[in-house]
Design an enzyme around this catalytic site. Structure first.
Site, PDB file in Angstrom:
ATOM      1  NE  ARG A   1      -1.883  -1.815   3.561  1.00 29.61           N
ATOM      2  CZ  ARG A   1      -2.255  -2.034   4.817  1.00 29.61           C
ATOM      3  NH1 ARG A   1      -3.444  -1.617   5.227  1.00 29.61           N
ATOM      4  NH2 ARG A   1      -1.456  -2.649   5.661  1.00 29.61           N
TER       5      ARG A   1
ATOM      6  CE  LYS B   1       1.379  -2.686   9.361  1.00 27.02           C
ATOM      7  NZ  LYS B   1       0.208  -3.002  10.210  1.00 27.02           N
TER       8      LYS B   1
ATOM      9  CE1 TYR C   1      -4.891   1.812  10.621  1.00 28.80           C
ATOM     10  CE2 TYR C   1      -3.921   1.568   8.433  1.00 28.80           C
ATOM     11  CZ  TYR C   1      -5.033   1.752   9.244  1.00 28.80           C
ATOM     12  OH  TYR C   1      -6.281   1.864   8.687  1.00 28.80           O
TER      13      TYR C   1
ATOM     14  CG  HIS D   1      -1.251  -1.993  15.002  1.00 28.34           C
ATOM     15  ND1 HIS D   1      -2.545  -2.077  15.477  1.00 28.34           N
ATOM     16  CD2 HIS D   1      -1.351  -1.785  13.660  1.00 28.34           C
ATOM     17  CE1 HIS D   1      -3.396  -1.941  14.475  1.00 28.34           C
ATOM     18  NE2 HIS D   1      -2.695  -1.753  13.367  1.00 28.34           N
TER      19      HIS D   1
ATOM     20  CD  GLU E   1      -2.709   1.887  15.676  1.00 30.01           C
ATOM     21  OE1 GLU E   1      -1.748   1.727  16.457  1.00 30.01           O
ATOM     22  OE2 GLU E   1      -2.582   2.383  14.528  1.00 30.01           O
TER      23      GLU E   1
ATOM     24  CG  ASP F   1      -2.934  -5.647  13.535  1.00 36.86           C
ATOM     25  OD1 ASP F   1      -3.665  -6.031  14.458  1.00 36.86           O
ATOM     26  OD2 ASP F   1      -3.353  -5.015  12.552  1.00 36.86           O
TER      27      ASP F   1
END
Length: 376
Positions: free
Chosen positions: A21, A79, A98, A100, A122, A274
């Site tokens: 992505r 990411k 993101y 995580h 998130e 994740d």
């Protein structure tokens, strides 16, 4: 440290394994440059998503190398930073991606050491509890979970040789889904559409009652508890873990002994990986090597599932992140969090401190209030 007004936005090429992505589309670039922002896109960043460098140039982007993209005041990614990107982290950087962090403590430490202001997609959370920047990826991951599970149940792929929808006179596959949020419901809808026998578990009666009105096909909704989980999991052909604790580590709902009781050739898809995973035997895998077999059960636990469909996923992601990117890049961060208070919930680190309570709890670190982290 207060963050000054932002004039440049950087889009590095994703370097996490099998991540295809990209954080902005050419249309999004055009929107940002129209408002006077310089957008730096690393060369080749959109190729895997079907977006060429020429597309970005035509939209007004400046094509650059990785260090120049990272040198922008606001860096948007898909990411979490990888170890080879830690060199680009710095105190005056605002990172929007993101993260995580509960599952990646080494990334958290790198952000803290560099005193980066890091906002996680998130954990941006509206007053009604919804997670607007996680929703589209959760929907895609849920749909992919059922697709992947149905594929792995086929004998040539290591499964027990069960067709999801069965056939006339033959029982369909039994699908047990832990969690009825966006991931779980999306997985359930696909499984129902494939004529599977679906058991959807959740701790919230209100959520299950809401979904009952949309129920169709072979779906049974059940209030989740340990007894129900222990009763159903051993009977599942496909088990999908779809629980979420925003910002925190996913709870372990299925222990190793319960996995041992599942039938040989059955399949587990742990979408919660994740956030650490909700199945005790899950370990994060990648798209090019997605499956581990433990106790005769296939485990699919890819940490970036939507990366398998980068064109669709990129479009879906940017459709929800762009308004926030524009707000952050449109002035000072103090103005952005005033205009969109949910961004304070997205703030994970700043000035060397953890700002989100669930992230701090998962990492075993002290949490400092977001406004104090920002020096306000």
């Amino acid at each position: 440290m207060a963050i000054s007004s932002i004039a440049s936005v950087g889009v590095p090429r994703e370097v996490k394994q099998d991540e295809r992505r990209v954080a902005l589309t050419p249309d999004a670039v055009k929107e940002l440059t129209h408002h006077g922002l310089e957008v730096r896109v690393e060369q080749g960043a959109g190729e895997e998503a079907g977006l060429t460098d020429q597309d970005f140039v035509a939209a007004g982007a400046v094509m650059v190398d990785a260090p120049t993209a990272w040198a922008a005041q606001l860096v948007v990614k898909v990411k979490e930073p990888q170890c080879q990107e830690y060199q680009f982290l710095r105190q005056d950087l605002v990172l929007f991606t993101y993260l995580h962090l509960a599952a990646y403590p080494e990334v958290a430490q790198a952000l803290l050491d560099a005193k980066v202001t890091a906002i996680a997609y998130e954990t941006v959370q509206l007053e009604d509890g919804t997670l607007p920047l996680l929703g589209p990826m959760s929907e895609i991951a849920g749909r992919l979970a059922t697709q992947a599970g149905a594929h792995l149940l086929e004998k040539p792929h290591g499964g027990r040789g069960v067709l999801m929808g069965g056939c006339t006179g033959v029982q369909p596959a039994r699908v047990v889904i832990l969690g009825a949020g966006t991931v779980g419901w999306s997985a359930a809808r696909v499984a129902i559409g494939m004529d599977g026998e679906v058991f959807l578990l959740d701790r919230s009666p209100a959520r299950l009652r809401q979904l009952e009105s949309e129920r169709r096909g072979r779906m049974i909704s059940l209030i989740s508890n340990q007894t129900i989980i222990e009763r159903l999991v051993p009977t599942a052909d496909l088990l999908i873990g779809a629980v979420l604790t925003p910002g925190g580590r996913a709870p372990t709902l299925v222990d190793e002994q319960l996995v041992r009781r599942m039938g040989p050739g059955s399949v587990i898809v742990d979408v919660a990986i994740d956030q650490g995973g909700c199945i005790a035997t899950s370990r994060e895998t990648v798209h090019t090597d997605p499956v581990r077999t433990v106790h005769g059960v296939q485990h699919y636990a890819v940490g970036n599932m939507p990366g398998a469909v980068p064109h669709t996923a990129t479009q879906a992601l940017v459709s929800v992140t762009l308004p926030y990117i524009h707000t952050i890049a449109g002035g000072e961060l103090s103005q952005a969090v005033t205009e969109r208070p949910e961004l304070l919930g997205g703030l994970n680190t700043a000035a060397g401190f953890v700002c989100h309570p669930m992230v701090a709890n998962a990492l075993g670190l002290e949490q400092r209030p977001p406004m104090a982290c920002l020096g306000w």
